[in-house]
Design a protein around this motif. Sequence first.
Motif, PDB file in Angstrom:
ATOM      1  N   ASN A  16       0.767  -1.159  -0.022  1.00  0.00           N
ATOM      2  CA  ASN A  16       0.218  -0.301   0.062  1.00  0.00           C
ATOM      3  C   ASN A  16       0.070   1.748   0.350  1.00  0.00           C
ATOM      4  O   ASN A  16       0.278   2.093  -0.504  1.00  0.00           O
ATOM      5  N   LYS A  17       1.754   0.885   0.178  1.00  0.00           N
ATOM      6  CA  LYS A  17       2.884   2.298   0.150  1.00  0.00           C
ATOM      7  C   LYS A  17       4.668   1.404   0.054  1.00  0.00           C
ATOM      8  O   LYS A  17       4.836   0.952   0.296  1.00  0.00           O
ATOM      9  N   VAL A  18       4.663   2.648  -0.593  1.00  0.00           N
ATOM     10  CA  VAL A  18       6.872   2.688  -0.947  1.00  0.00           C
ATOM     11  C   VAL A  18       7.377   4.431  -0.576  1.00  0.00           C
ATOM     12  O   VAL A  18       6.606   5.324  -1.206  1.00  0.00           O
TER      13      VAL A  18
ATOM     14  N   ASP B 239      10.163  10.070  -1.625  1.00  0.00           N
ATOM     15  CA  ASP B 239       9.056   9.686  -2.831  1.00  0.00           C
ATOM     16  C   ASP B 239       9.760   9.290  -3.413  1.00  0.00           C
ATOM     17  O   ASP B 239       8.288   8.813  -4.192  1.00  0.00           O
ATOM     18  N   GLU B 240      10.777   9.724  -4.029  1.00  0.00           N
ATOM     19  CA  GLU B 240      11.455   9.843  -5.301  1.00  0.00           C
ATOM     20  C   GLU B 240      12.802   8.839  -5.598  1.00  0.00           C
ATOM     21  O   GLU B 240      13.583   8.152  -4.774  1.00  0.00           O
TER      22      GLU B 240
ATOM     23  N   MET C 159      11.343   0.083  -0.772  1.00  0.00           N
ATOM     24  CA  MET C 159      11.446  -0.445   0.482  1.00  0.00           C
ATOM     25  C   MET C 159       9.557  -0.689   0.521  1.00  0.00           C
ATOM     26  O   MET C 159       8.951   0.706  -0.020  1.00  0.00           O
ATOM     27  N   LEU C 160       8.487  -1.412   0.684  1.00  0.00           N
ATOM     28  CA  LEU C 160       7.637  -1.636   0.580  1.00  0.00           C
ATOM     29  C   LEU C 160       6.541  -1.834   1.589  1.00  0.00           C
ATOM     30  O   LEU C 160       7.466  -2.781   2.741  1.00  0.00           O
TER      31      LEU C 160
ATOM     32  N   ASN D 107       8.848  -1.116   9.885  1.00  0.00           N
ATOM     33  CA  ASN D 107       8.128  -2.398   9.643  1.00  0.00           C
ATOM     34  C   ASN D 107       8.190  -2.297   8.016  1.00  0.00           C
ATOM     35  O   ASN D 107       7.280  -1.839   7.602  1.00  0.00           O
ATOM     36  N   TYR D 108       8.502  -3.728   7.266  1.00  0.00           N
ATOM     37  CA  TYR D 108       8.811  -3.691   6.259  1.00  0.00           C
ATOM     38  C   TYR D 108       7.949  -4.664   5.609  1.00  0.00           C
ATOM     39  O   TYR D 108       8.611  -5.861   6.065  1.00  0.00           O
TER      40      TYR D 108
END
Length: 85
Positions: free
Chosen positions: A18-20, A36-37, A45-46, A52-53
């Motif tokens: 859901n997030k990178v 963010d880029e 990182m996911l 926590n990833y």
Amino acid sequence: MGKYILKRIDDGLVKEANKVIYIEWNDNSTFKSKHDEPAIGRSLMLDSNNFNYTWLTTPIVEILEEKDKYIKFRTENSTYELNSL
């Protein structure tokens, strides 16, 4: 289904998130900052939530292709495609 799909080209491994975020490292391999880029030297990182990833790549060494909602890049160990939905 997550908002992002990461595929490792070498073996077909697929991860959803859901997030990178992209992690920049100090010369001694400790955390420096998050972004963010994507950029050379940063790791993807996911599902980052207070570090926590679900997946962390080695640093990016080459961005092979980049367009809207898609990036293909090579890390120290593998080649990946990231699609955002």
